[in-house]
Design a protein around this motif. Structure first.
Motif, PDB file in Angstrom:
ATOM      1  N   LYS A 286      55.984 -23.071 -23.900  1.00  0.00           N
ATOM      2  CA  LYS A 286      56.052 -24.582 -23.337  1.00  0.00           C
ATOM      3  C   LYS A 286      54.775 -24.701 -22.482  1.00  0.00           C
ATOM      4  CE  LYS A 286      59.402 -26.038 -25.276  1.00  0.00           C
ATOM      5  NZ  LYS A 286      59.212 -27.059 -26.216  1.00  0.00           N
ATOM      6  N   SER A 287      54.078 -23.856 -22.371  1.00  0.00           N
ATOM      7  CA  SER A 287      52.939 -23.263 -21.423  1.00  0.00           C
ATOM      8  C   SER A 287      51.510 -22.975 -22.785  1.00  0.00           C
ATOM      9  CB  SER A 287      52.735 -21.829 -21.413  1.00  0.00           C
ATOM     10  OG  SER A 287      51.821 -21.561 -20.041  1.00  0.00           O
ATOM     11  N   LEU A 288      50.004 -24.142 -21.886  1.00  0.00           N
ATOM     12  CA  LEU A 288      49.267 -23.724 -22.888  1.00  0.00           C
ATOM     13  C   LEU A 288      48.889 -22.430 -22.206  1.00  0.00           C
ATOM     14  CD1 LEU A 288      46.831 -26.797 -22.109  1.00  0.00           C
ATOM     15  CD2 LEU A 288      47.864 -26.287 -24.354  1.00  0.00           C
ATOM     16  N   LYS A 289      48.503 -21.989 -21.846  1.00  0.00           N
ATOM     17  CA  LYS A 289      48.506 -20.878 -21.576  1.00  0.00           C
ATOM     18  C   LYS A 289      48.672 -19.452 -22.117  1.00  0.00           C
ATOM     19  CE  LYS A 289      47.414 -16.999 -17.410  1.00  0.00           C
ATOM     20  NZ  LYS A 289      47.378 -16.726 -15.684  1.00  0.00           N
ATOM     21  N   VAL A 290      50.600 -19.063 -21.917  1.00  0.00           N
ATOM     22  CA  VAL A 290      50.734 -18.442 -23.168  1.00  0.00           C
ATOM     23  C   VAL A 290      50.234 -18.497 -24.102  1.00  0.00           C
ATOM     24  CG1 VAL A 290      53.301 -17.354 -23.455  1.00  0.00           C
ATOM     25  CG2 VAL A 290      53.225 -17.947 -21.855  1.00  0.00           C
TER      26      VAL A 290
END
Length: 322
Positions: A286-290
């Motif tokens: 649930k994270s674009l960065k991850v």
């Protein structure tokens, strides 16, 4: 059932502090903890001693000999019916021992392993590394998974061995380079039952930077060849995938210079592959960065393992060097 938790430690006092703190939260209390300091210069005795009123914990300091032999040192001093091996860089859920105890009463296992996952407190890089090591789009997906390839081999970051199995098989004969896989193969060959406990997960911090992660995975690739030297039948086709990916990536770079039309095709498939990783990681974390960092970590996971595998394949198998 009484458990002996054995933790080898080398220059990581902060990690053992966090791990011991999670063990104070266990809902099942029939256990002891043995911390084996393996010749560290930055020892954790004061930290371990601070838990003496919270845990049945014992601290030992020995000459450096590697993690496998540090675990053997712990086995010889443990009182438990069952030995549990943890790496120092994990966090243990509060119901872990309860889950293991209940499972072992219902399904007899002489040795077991459990999966790993990323904790909410992990940094984005740690979450990305955890993704790479558990993803179905990398070879990490065959570890701690119900769909593992062939006989399941527990990994020493989260592994249990019964006293009965240890008394017959003995401990580790390798201290590094795939020592946990070699040990589980011997346990299996001696007629003991090994299995995965799917819900007995731990939160595995692994490495905190991509450079450290690269070194670790390069080592894992070399370890696979070390296992092959002891047990040739344990080298499966899936273990060649990182090496094939690494060679394919190198071929793609070369094609960009000598034959661009073929490079376009290769680049297209690489793009599709990395997009699959990106969107799958996004759905999981649930994270674009991850998700973006997962592309980098997955690439490192495959190429570092692949290069280590290729290095020792030629060195130890083709050229017969020790």
């Amino acid at each position: 059932m009484f458990f002996s938790i054995i933790i080898p430690l080398y220059n990581r006092p902060q990690e053992i502090d966090e791990l011991l703190h999670t063990l104070t939260k266990q809902t099942y209390l029939q256990f002891e903890v043995l911390v084996i300091e393996d010749g560290s210069k930055n020892d954790a005795k004061a930290i371990v001693d601070s838990y003496a009123d919270k845990l049945d914990v014992k601290y030992y300091f020995k000459e450096n000999a590697g993690q496998g032999f540090a675990r053997n040192f712990g086995f010889e001093r443990a009182k438990g019916d069952y030995f549990i091996i943890f790496d120092s860089d994990i966090l243990v859920p509060a119901d872990y021992l309860e889950i293991v105890k209940n499972y072992l009463y219902e399904h007899h296992l002489d040795a077991y392993g459990g999966p790993d996952a990323a904790h909410d407190s992990f940094t984005p890089v740690q979450k990305a590394i955890s993704y790479a090591m558990t993803s179905p789009f990398t070879t990490g997906g065959i570890r701690g998974n119900k769909k593992h390839v062939g006989q399941f081999h527990p990994r020493s970051f989260n592994m249990g061995v019964s006293r009965q199995a240890w008394e017959k098989v003995g401990g580790f004969i390798l201290t590094r380079l795939g020592e946990d896989i070699e040990y589980s193969i011997r346990i299996h060959e001696n007629g003991f039952k090994i299995g995965l406990i799917p819900d007995a997960k731990v939160y595995h911090k692994r490495r905190t930077s991509f450079s450290q992660f690269y070194k670790q995975l390069h080592f894992f690739g070399r370890a696979r060849i070390n296992i092959y030297k002891h047990f040739p039948k344990e080298l499966k086709p899936v273990h060649f995938f990182p090496a094939i990916f690494t060679l394919g990536f190198g071929f793609t770079i070369l094609c960009n210079f000598i034959y661009p039309p073929l490079a376009y095709v290769c680049n297209f498939f690489l793009l599709i592959y990395f997009m699959l990783i990106f969107f799958h990681s996004w759905s999981v974390n649930k994270s674009l960065k991850v998700a973006f960092l997962s592309i980098i970590s997955s690439f490192i996971q495959l190429t570092a393992y692949g290069l280590g595998f290729i290095q020792d394949l030629f060195k130890r198998v083709v050229f017969k060097q020790q």
